[in-house]
Design an enzyme around this catalytic site. Structure first.
Site, PDB file in Angstrom:
ATOM      1  N   ARG A  97       2.262  11.004   5.851  1.00 43.54           N
ATOM      2  CA  ARG A  97       3.358  10.078   6.389  1.00 43.54           C
ATOM      3  C   ARG A  97       2.910   8.424   5.683  1.00 43.54           C
ATOM      4  O   ARG A  97       3.526   7.522   6.073  1.00 43.54           O
ATOM      5  CB  ARG A  97       2.903   9.973   7.974  1.00 43.54           C
ATOM      6  CG  ARG A  97       3.647  11.312   8.275  1.00 43.54           C
ATOM      7  CD  ARG A  97       3.263  11.752   9.922  1.00 43.54           C
ATOM      8  NE  ARG A  97       1.988  12.234   9.921  1.00 43.54           N
ATOM      9  CZ  ARG A  97       1.316  12.984  11.092  1.00 43.54           C
ATOM     10  NH1 ARG A  97       2.010  12.545  12.216  1.00 43.54           N
ATOM     11  NH2 ARG A  97       0.361  13.463  10.925  1.00 43.54           N
ATOM     12  N   GLN A 131     -12.004  21.882   0.415  1.00 43.09           N
ATOM     13  CA  GLN A 131     -10.967  22.623   1.026  1.00 43.09           C
ATOM     14  C   GLN A 131      -9.928  22.575  -0.168  1.00 43.09           C
ATOM     15  O   GLN A 131      -9.036  21.709  -0.111  1.00 43.09           O
ATOM     16  CB  GLN A 131     -10.445  22.092   2.341  1.00 43.09           C
ATOM     17  CG  GLN A 131      -9.336  22.868   3.264  1.00 43.09           C
ATOM     18  CD  GLN A 131      -8.602  22.227   4.051  1.00 43.09           C
ATOM     19  OE1 GLN A 131      -8.763  20.823   4.312  1.00 43.09           O
ATOM     20  NE2 GLN A 131      -7.931  22.802   5.163  1.00 43.09           N
ATOM     21  N   GLY A 189      -1.973  15.982  20.277  1.00 38.47           N
ATOM     22  CA  GLY A 189      -2.095  17.224  20.845  1.00 38.47           C
ATOM     23  C   GLY A 189      -2.278  16.881  22.205  1.00 38.47           C
ATOM     24  O   GLY A 189      -3.115  15.928  22.788  1.00 38.47           O
ATOM     25  N   ARG A 239     -14.959 -19.343  -8.622  1.00 35.11           N
ATOM     26  CA  ARG A 239     -14.984 -17.950  -9.055  1.00 35.11           C
ATOM     27  C   ARG A 239     -16.497 -17.599  -9.392  1.00 35.11           C
ATOM     28  O   ARG A 239     -16.950 -17.811 -10.488  1.00 35.11           O
ATOM     29  CB  ARG A 239     -14.136 -17.500 -10.240  1.00 35.11           C
ATOM     30  CG  ARG A 239     -12.526 -17.787 -10.150  1.00 35.11           C
ATOM     31  CD  ARG A 239     -11.607 -17.300 -11.120  1.00 35.11           C
ATOM     32  NE  ARG A 239     -11.851 -18.234 -12.151  1.00 35.11           N
ATOM     33  CZ  ARG A 239     -11.993 -18.024 -13.617  1.00 35.11           C
ATOM     34  NH1 ARG A 239     -11.989 -16.787 -13.863  1.00 35.11           N
ATOM     35  NH2 ARG A 239     -11.902 -18.880 -14.449  1.00 35.11           N
ATOM     36  N   LYS A 269     -16.338 -21.848 -12.208  1.00 36.02           N
ATOM     37  CA  LYS A 269     -16.680 -20.478 -12.769  1.00 36.02           C
ATOM     38  C   LYS A 269     -18.082 -20.300 -13.216  1.00 36.02           C
ATOM     39  O   LYS A 269     -18.427 -20.948 -14.085  1.00 36.02           O
ATOM     40  CB  LYS A 269     -15.502 -20.178 -13.647  1.00 36.02           C
ATOM     41  CG  LYS A 269     -15.642 -18.493 -13.884  1.00 36.02           C
ATOM     42  CD  LYS A 269     -15.402 -17.938 -15.243  1.00 36.02           C
ATOM     43  CE  LYS A 269     -16.369 -18.571 -16.063  1.00 36.02           C
ATOM     44  NZ  LYS A 269     -16.195 -17.871 -17.585  1.00 36.02           N
ATOM     45  N   ASN A 302     -22.523 -37.103 -11.777  1.00 40.28           N
ATOM     46  CA  ASN A 302     -21.251 -37.304 -11.353  1.00 40.28           C
ATOM     47  C   ASN A 302     -20.246 -36.902 -12.680  1.00 40.28           C
ATOM     48  O   ASN A 302     -20.533 -37.390 -13.682  1.00 40.28           O
ATOM     49  CB  ASN A 302     -21.010 -38.907 -11.073  1.00 40.28           C
ATOM     50  CG  ASN A 302     -19.565 -39.229 -10.347  1.00 40.28           C
ATOM     51  OD1 ASN A 302     -19.398 -38.938  -9.231  1.00 40.28           O
ATOM     52  ND2 ASN A 302     -18.794 -39.645 -11.264  1.00 40.28           N
ATOM     53  N   ASN A 327     -15.297 -23.982 -22.559  1.00 41.23           N
ATOM     54  CA  ASN A 327     -16.314 -23.025 -22.768  1.00 41.23           C
ATOM     55  C   ASN A 327     -15.809 -21.747 -23.421  1.00 41.23           C
ATOM     56  O   ASN A 327     -16.707 -20.961 -23.752  1.00 41.23           O
ATOM     57  CB  ASN A 327     -16.715 -22.506 -21.164  1.00 41.23           C
ATOM     58  CG  ASN A 327     -15.304 -21.838 -20.527  1.00 41.23           C
ATOM     59  OD1 ASN A 327     -14.260 -22.322 -20.640  1.00 41.23           O
ATOM     60  ND2 ASN A 327     -15.652 -20.778 -19.863  1.00 41.23           N
ATOM     61  N   ALA A 366     -15.154 -42.790 -20.989  1.00 43.23           N
ATOM     62  CA  ALA A 366     -13.833 -42.284 -20.782  1.00 43.23           C
ATOM     63  C   ALA A 366     -13.022 -41.604 -21.979  1.00 43.23           C
ATOM     64  O   ALA A 366     -13.173 -42.378 -22.818  1.00 43.23           O
ATOM     65  CB  ALA A 366     -13.024 -43.252 -19.890  1.00 43.23           C
TER      66      ALA A 366
HETATM   67  C1  UD1 Z   1      -4.921  16.090  14.996  1.00 42.14           C
HETATM   68  C2  UD1 Z   1      -5.122  17.437  16.299  1.00 42.14           C
HETATM   69  C3  UD1 Z   1      -4.312  16.816  17.384  1.00 42.14           C
HETATM   70  C4  UD1 Z   1      -5.193  15.556  17.689  1.00 42.14           C
HETATM   71  C5  UD1 Z   1      -4.907  14.306  16.495  1.00 42.14           C
HETATM   72  C6  UD1 Z   1      -5.822  13.189  16.779  1.00 42.14           C
HETATM   73  C7  UD1 Z   1      -4.923  19.639  15.087  1.00 42.14           C
HETATM   74  C8  UD1 Z   1      -4.165  20.863  14.694  1.00 42.14           C
HETATM   75  N1  UD1 Z   1      -4.306  18.711  15.950  1.00 42.14           N
HETATM   76  O1  UD1 Z   1      -3.365  16.136  14.815  1.00 42.14           O
HETATM   77  O2  UD1 Z   1      -4.512  17.664  18.488  1.00 42.14           O
HETATM   78  O3  UD1 Z   1      -4.383  14.806  19.013  1.00 42.14           O
HETATM   79  O4  UD1 Z   1      -5.419  14.943  15.386  1.00 42.14           O
HETATM   80  O5  UD1 Z   1      -5.624  12.412  15.958  1.00 42.14           O
HETATM   81  O6  UD1 Z   1      -6.037  19.340  14.647  1.00 42.14           O
HETATM   82  N2  UD1 Z   1      -7.207  17.454   7.574  1.00 42.14           N
HETATM   83  C9  UD1 Z   1      -7.857  18.392   6.531  1.00 42.14           C
HETATM   84  N3  UD1 Z   1      -7.351  19.387   6.012  1.00 42.14           N
HETATM   85  C10 UD1 Z   1      -6.258  19.972   6.422  1.00 42.14           C
HETATM   86  C11 UD1 Z   1      -5.486  19.217   7.370  1.00 42.14           C
HETATM   87  C12 UD1 Z   1      -6.130  17.802   7.866  1.00 42.14           C
HETATM   88  O7  UD1 Z   1      -8.892  17.789   6.173  1.00 42.14           O
HETATM   89  O8  UD1 Z   1      -5.580  21.010   6.050  1.00 42.14           O
HETATM   90  C13 UD1 Z   1      -7.647  16.290   7.954  1.00 42.14           C
HETATM   91  C14 UD1 Z   1      -6.909  15.096   7.487  1.00 42.14           C
HETATM   92  O9  UD1 Z   1      -7.296  14.334   6.228  1.00 42.14           O
HETATM   93  C15 UD1 Z   1      -7.197  14.035   8.868  1.00 42.14           C
HETATM   94  C16 UD1 Z   1      -7.463  14.939   9.848  1.00 42.14           C
HETATM   95  O10 UD1 Z   1      -7.917  16.375   9.361  1.00 42.14           O
HETATM   96  O11 UD1 Z   1      -8.159  13.202   8.595  1.00 42.14           O
HETATM   97  C17 UD1 Z   1      -6.472  15.115  10.925  1.00 42.14           C
HETATM   98  O12 UD1 Z   1      -5.421  15.762  10.309  1.00 42.14           O
HETATM   99  P1  UD1 Z   1      -3.786  15.189  10.755  1.00 42.14           P
HETATM  100  O13 UD1 Z   1      -2.950  16.209  10.108  1.00 42.14           O
HETATM  101  O14 UD1 Z   1      -3.710  13.784  10.856  1.00 42.14           O
HETATM  102  O15 UD1 Z   1      -3.909  15.780  12.213  1.00 42.14           O
HETATM  103  P2  UD1 Z   1      -2.836  15.255  13.354  1.00 42.14           P
HETATM  104  O16 UD1 Z   1      -1.554  16.055  13.345  1.00 42.14           O
HETATM  105  O17 UD1 Z   1      -2.904  14.020  13.437  1.00 42.14           O
HETATM  106 CA    CA Z   2      -3.827  12.388  12.473  1.00 44.43          CA
END
Ligand code: UD1
Ligand code: CA
Length: 464
Positions: free
Chosen positions: A14, A80, A147, A336, A354, A380, A389, A426
């Protein structure tokens, strides 16, 4: 024993960005750096970061940072490879935390406004109740996207349901999951393999693992703003605004005057002393320190610079520089760095400096460029003096001794050394070193030709 895991593998769809979401900047730090900072009150035995989307970038950004503080346990990066959800991300920890008997604190990498005290309290609550998990919750005025957390009157969790999976009735619930959890790791490790992707997003949810455990405590955070998650640029800007309010309130409480807080931004890394005055449209960034009695702005940008006491800076841009007490800078000066300006100097309008050092009580008052120069005390620099430079290939140094006065429109062709107590005429172009206490002139001698002025010319043309 407490280990922490930060979820930082997601792309952040997003955000509509090539940069992983957790590396987006907010007030001088990346989102994930803010999250790491929120751990400052905890004694951690391990710090794990789950990386995935452009994981090397995240790793690089954090490795340079963590070198800063050798007292903290080294960051461990866990890959991951595919981002199949927050639960899947935590499953990747299983081989790394085998045999670990302590608590695991889990934080989303996109929740940058958490206060360290909140995490301390969460851990304390978790330990007091001796439960398999405690989760941080908040009452959100607008809970869309989060959530929803359902619990009984004793703060015992009944269920977390993701926004997308909520029924219209469930969506009415404003208590939300902050994405901040404390688990007894052995209990979590047991339920992690049971996760399925049976939901609207076809993802493995960490929240399902919470649902499998019993009993789970919830802890409401007092200030819901702390747990705002950043999913898009609008939320990033909103969080930045909250951060700015926090920082500015703190400095005003500490005795700093902000004439117009709304038009001022201050990074969290900036230090200000009491009785500093910040005028409108001023931006203070990076590792900047401003000492008491100084007045900065209006219209100035100061970055990674140390400003002494009783200094004024007006409509100027100053980066990587040091300015000693009582100096007056601007309007319209540009430093700078590295630039070091001594005390009680006057650097005036339309001056660029600079990579140079200036002594005390030295003035560069009008329309100059000073680059790669070492200038003594009480010098001055005449209006329009320029250090030449750069010869098109290399930069060269200009050295000017104490009490010397350059003239207006001097070109000082570097490398060049001008002694102490020198006066330069000058309009001179100075190409050779000038010894102490001399007058130097480097310009064509003036010629006077009588009867060649306007009147004479007009007369001549009418005669013809
Ligand atoms: C998540 C929670 C939600 C909560 C919200 C709070 C879950 C299923 N949902 O939703 O209940 O209200 O956060 O902000 O957990 N990430 C990974 N690997 C993945 C997916 C995500 O490392 O496979 C990481 C993302 O980089 C991020 C974090 O997990 O930093 C949260 O992921 P995101 O997709 O933003 O979760 P939300 O939909 O916001
Ligand atoms: Ca989130």
């Amino acid at each position: 024993m407490v280990a922490v895991a930060i979820l930082a593998a997601g792309k952040g769809t997003r955000m509509k960005s090539d940069l992983p979401k957790v590396l987006h900047q907010m007030g001088g730090r990346s989102l994930v750096e803010w999250v790491l900072n929120s751990l400052s009150e905890l004694h951690l035995s391990r710090r794990l970061v789950i990386i995935g989307y452009r994981g090397n970038l995240v790793k690089e950004a954090l490795t340079t940072l963590s070198n800063d503080d050798p007292a903290l346990p080294e960051l461990e990066f866990v890959e991951q490879p595919e981002q199949l959800g927050t639960g899947h991300a935590i499953q990747q920890l299983l081989p790394h935390l085998q045999g670990f008997q302590g608590d695991l604190l889990i934080l989303n990498g996109d929740v940058p406004l958490l206060r360290p005290e909140t995490l301390k309290l969460l851990l304390k609550t978790h330990r007091e109740h001796q439960v398999p998990a405690t989760i941080l919750t908040a009452h959100m005025p607008n809970p869309k996207g989060y959530g929803r957390v359902f619990c009984n009157g004793q703060n015992i969790l009944q269920q977390i349901v993701e926004d997308r999976d909520c029924s219209p009735a469930q969506k009415q619930n404003r208590r939300i999951n902050a994405g901040v959890y404390c688990f007894r790791w052995p209990d979590l490790a047991k339920v992690l393999p049971k996760l399925t992707s049976d939901n609207e997003q076809r993802e493995y949810y960490l929240t399902d693992a919470v649902n499998f455990l019993d009993p789970v405590m919830i802890m409401d955070v007092e200030d819901y703003q702390e747990i705002l998650g950043i999913n898009d640029r609008k939320q990033l800007a909103a969080a930045y605004d909250i951060l700015q309010t926090r920082i500015k309130d703190q400095w005003m409480t500490a005795g700093v005057t902000l004439i117009d807080p709304d038009s001022t931004t201050i990074d969290d890394t900036v230090q200000l002393e009491p009785d500093v005055v910040i005028e409108p449209q001023t931006h203070l960034r990076g590792k900047t320190l401003i000492r008491s009695g100084s007045r900065i702005g209006p219209g100035s940008l100061i970055e990674n610079s140390q400003i002494g006491k009783q200094v004024t800076v007006l409509y100027s841009v100053i980066t990587n520089s040091t300015i000693a007490d009582g100096s007056q800078i601007g309007p319209y000066a540009h430093f700078r760095g590295p630039v070091a300006v001594g005390s009680h100097c006057r650097i005036g309008s339309f001056v660029e400096i600079k990579n140079s050092t200036l002594g005390d009580k030295t003035n560069v008052a009008h329309l100059s460029y000073i680059g790669d120069a070492t200038i003594g005390n009480q010098v001055n620099v005449g209006g329009g003096t320029i250090t030449a430079n750069y010869d098109g290939f290399k930069k060269h140094r200009t050295i000017i001794g104490d009490r010397t006065k350059t003239g207006v429109n001097n070109s000082l062709v570097a490398p060049i050394t001008i002694g102490e107590d020198v006066i330069i005429g000058a309009g001179s172009t100075i190409t050779e070193d000038v010894p102490d206490d001399c007058l130097a002139l480097g310009r064509a001698r003036q010629v006077i030709k009588p009867e060649r002025g306007v009147k004479s010319r007009l007369k001549k043309s009418s005669d013809a």
